[in-house]
Design a protein around this motif. Structure first.
Motif, PDB file in Angstrom:
ATOM      1  N   ASN A   1      20.711  48.308 -84.692  1.00 56.46           N
ATOM      2  CA  ASN A   1      21.475  48.083 -85.905  1.00 56.46           C
ATOM      3  C   ASN A   1      21.850  49.410 -86.524  1.00 56.46           C
ATOM      4  OD1 ASN A   1      21.349  45.278 -85.870  1.00 56.46           O
ATOM      5  ND2 ASN A   1      19.284  45.310 -86.696  1.00 56.46           N
ATOM      6  N   ARG A   2      23.119  49.532 -86.868  1.00 60.73           N
ATOM      7  CA  ARG A   2      23.623  50.793 -87.383  1.00 60.73           C
ATOM      8  C   ARG A   2      23.064  51.085 -88.774  1.00 60.73           C
ATOM      9  NH1 ARG A   2      24.748  55.067 -89.475  1.00 60.73           N
ATOM     10  NH2 ARG A   2      26.785  56.017 -89.595  1.00 60.73           N
ATOM     11  N   ARG A   3      23.404  50.261 -89.715  1.00 60.75           N
ATOM     12  CA  ARG A   3      23.003  50.464 -91.090  1.00 60.75           C
ATOM     13  C   ARG A   3      22.947  49.108 -91.795  1.00 60.75           C
ATOM     14  NH1 ARG A   3      23.910  56.081 -91.751  1.00 60.75           N
ATOM     15  NH2 ARG A   3      25.624  56.917 -90.552  1.00 60.75           N
ATOM     16  N   PRO A   4      22.487  49.084 -93.063  1.00 62.55           N
ATOM     17  CA  PRO A   4      22.357  47.812 -93.782  1.00 62.55           C
ATOM     18  C   PRO A   4      23.652  47.021 -93.899  1.00 62.55           C
ATOM     19  CG  PRO A   4      21.163  49.529 -94.915  1.00 62.55           C
ATOM     20  CD  PRO A   4      21.940  50.208 -93.819  1.00 62.55           C
ATOM     21  N   ALA A   5      24.799  47.684 -94.055  1.00 64.01           N
ATOM     22  CA  ALA A   5      26.051  46.956 -94.267  1.00 64.01           C
ATOM     23  C   ALA A   5      26.378  46.056 -93.089  1.00 64.01           C
ATOM     24  CB  ALA A   5      27.195  47.936 -94.518  1.00 64.01           C
TER      25      ALA A   5
ATOM     26  N   ILE B   1      16.194  54.186 -94.154  1.00 64.30           N
ATOM     27  CA  ILE B   1      16.001  55.067 -95.304  1.00 64.30           C
ATOM     28  C   ILE B   1      17.380  55.519 -95.767  1.00 64.30           C
ATOM     29  CG2 ILE B   1      13.788  55.868 -94.392  1.00 64.30           C
ATOM     30  CD1 ILE B   1      15.203  58.558 -93.800  1.00 64.30           C
ATOM     31  N   GLY B   2      17.427  56.126 -96.938  1.00 63.03           N
ATOM     32  CA  GLY B   2      18.683  56.671 -97.421  1.00 63.03           C
ATOM     33  C   GLY B   2      19.197  55.962 -98.655  1.00 63.03           C
ATOM     34  N   SER B   3      20.473  56.180 -98.936  1.00 59.95           N
ATOM     35  CA  SER B   3      21.091  55.716-100.176  1.00 59.95           C
ATOM     36  C   SER B   3      22.262  54.787 -99.889  1.00 59.95           C
ATOM     37  CB  SER B   3      21.578  56.933-100.979  1.00 59.95           C
ATOM     38  OG  SER B   3      22.233  56.530-102.155  1.00 59.95           O
ATOM     39  N   ILE B   4      22.301  53.653-100.589  1.00 54.56           N
ATOM     40  CA  ILE B   4      23.408  52.708-100.502  1.00 54.56           C
ATOM     41  C   ILE B   4      24.205  52.791-101.800  1.00 54.56           C
ATOM     42  CG2 ILE B   4      24.108  50.331-100.097  1.00 54.56           C
ATOM     43  CD1 ILE B   4      21.306  49.824 -98.970  1.00 54.56           C
TER      44      ILE B   4
ATOM     45  N   PRO C   1      18.795  54.162 -89.670  1.00 45.83           N
ATOM     46  CA  PRO C   1      17.812  53.219 -89.122  1.00 45.83           C
ATOM     47  C   PRO C   1      16.463  53.891 -88.886  1.00 45.83           C
ATOM     48  CG  PRO C   1      19.906  53.101 -87.927  1.00 45.83           C
ATOM     49  CD  PRO C   1      19.967  54.325 -88.777  1.00 45.83           C
ATOM     50  N   LYS C   2      15.413  53.114 -89.145  1.00 44.94           N
ATOM     51  CA  LYS C   2      14.051  53.606 -88.945  1.00 44.94           C
ATOM     52  C   LYS C   2      13.270  52.621 -88.102  1.00 44.94           C
ATOM     53  CE  LYS C   2       9.858  54.918 -91.493  1.00 44.94           C
ATOM     54  NZ  LYS C   2       9.271  55.119 -92.853  1.00 44.94           N
TER      55      LYS C   2
ATOM     56  N   ARG D   1      19.274  59.614 -87.076  1.00 46.25           N
ATOM     57  CA  ARG D   1      20.328  60.185 -87.921  1.00 46.25           C
ATOM     58  C   ARG D   1      21.567  60.565 -87.108  1.00 46.25           C
ATOM     59  NH1 ARG D   1      18.170  61.791 -92.940  1.00 46.25           N
ATOM     60  NH2 ARG D   1      15.876  61.704 -93.033  1.00 46.25           N
ATOM     61  N   SER D   2      21.611  60.159 -85.857  1.00 45.84           N
ATOM     62  CA  SER D   2      22.663  60.642 -84.958  1.00 45.84           C
ATOM     63  C   SER D   2      23.852  59.691 -84.821  1.00 45.84           C
ATOM     64  CB  SER D   2      22.076  60.911 -83.571  1.00 45.84           C
ATOM     65  OG  SER D   2      21.601  59.707 -82.991  1.00 45.84           O
TER      66      SER D   2
END
Length: 221
Positions: free
Chosen positions: A2-6, A140-143, A171-172, A181-182
Motif C-alpha cells: 500500500n502506497r499511502r493512506p489516501a 508515519i508522516g503528515s496528512i 508505509p511502515k 520512503r522510496s
C-alpha cells in the motif's frame, strides 16, 4: 505494498459505498468489523492530537492521541461562520479519531471513533483499519486536508467536502519497524471526499457516511 493512506482509504470507502447502496485489502464489510478496530501491538509513543483543541461547549469529549510521528494538518478551520466552524471542528475530530484507531494498535478500544462517527462511516472505517491490520502495516508522516467546504442541508444534517494529500506519509512494516520512503509521489496519493454529518442529541456533528469521488481527485493536485 500500500502506497499511502489516501489509496487505501479510497478502496475501503468505495467498498463501503457499494454495500450501503449509496487500496487494497479491507474486510468483507460485515458490521462486526466495527468491533475489531483495536488491533495488535505497536507501542508507538503518543501525543495529543493538535487539532482541534478542547471545546468550551460543555460536551464531554473523549481524548484523542496520535503518535509523535503521525500528524493530521487541517487548513481552513475558521470560516467566520460559527456554525460551519463547529461542523469543521467535529470533522477534524472524526479524522483524528480514524487515524488514531489506525496507527495506535496497542489500545483496547478507541472511543473517539464511535463518538464522532456512526452508520456507514464506521463500516468504512473498519474496512480502512482492517486493510492495514491484515498486512501488518501502518504509516508515519503528515496528512493534509484542504479546500474544506460545509453545506447545510436540513433537519440537522450537513455535507462536508475536502481534499486529502498523503504525499508526506510513508508505509511502515509493523513486524520489522522499517519505513519505506522510496515510493514516488502519484495521483493515488490524493483524494477528494464528500461526507454527510448529522448533529446528534449531544450536540456532536457525527460523520455518518463518507464517499470517495474519483472524478474530482485532480482538483486536489
Amino acid at each position: 505494498m500500500n502506497r499511502r493512506p489516501a489509496l487505501l482509504a479510497a478502496a475501503a470507502l468505495t467498498a463501503a459505498a457499494a454495500l450501503s447502496l449509496s487500496a487494497c485489502g479491507g474486510s468483507d464489510g460485515d458490521s462486526k468489523d466495527n468491533e475489531k478496530i483495536a488491533g495488535a501491538d505497536q507501542g508507538a509513543e503518543k501525543k495529543e492530537s493538535p487539532s482541534p483543541k478542547a471545546s468550551d461547549d460543555g460536551i464531554d469529549r473523549p481524548e484523542i492521541k496520535l503518535p509523535k510521528d503521525v500528524d493530521n494538518v487541517f487548513e481552513g478551520a475558521k470560516t467566520g461562520d460559527p456554525k460551519k466552524d463547529a461542523v469543521l471542528a467535529d470533522n477534524e475530530r472524526w479524522l483524528d479519531a480514524l487515524i488514531e484507531a489506525t496507527v495506535v494498535v496497542d489500545a483496547k478500544d478507541h472511543p473517539a471513533l464511535k463518538f464522532y462517527g456512526s452508520g456507514d462511516a464506521l463500516l468504512s472505517a473498519a474496512d480502512y483499519i482492517q486493510g492495514f491490520r491484515k498486512k501488518d502495516s501502518s504509516f508515519i508522516g503528515s496528512i493534509r486536508y484542504y479546500d474544506r467546504q460545509v453545506t447545510f442541508l436540513k433537519d440537522g444534517v450537513a455535507a462536508v467536502s475536502y481534499c486529502q494529500d498523503g504525499t508526506k506519509t510513508y508505509p511502515k512494516d509493523l513486524k520489522s519497524g522499517k519505513v519505506n520512503r522510496s515510493i514516488p509521489e502519484s495521483e493515488a496519493d490524493y483524494g477528494f471526499y464528500n461526507t454527510r454529518v448529522r448533529k446528534n442529541a449531544k450536540g456532536v456533528w457525527q460523520t455518518e457516511s463518507v464517499t470517495y469521488v474519483k472524478e474530482a481527485v485532480k482538483k486536489c493536485m
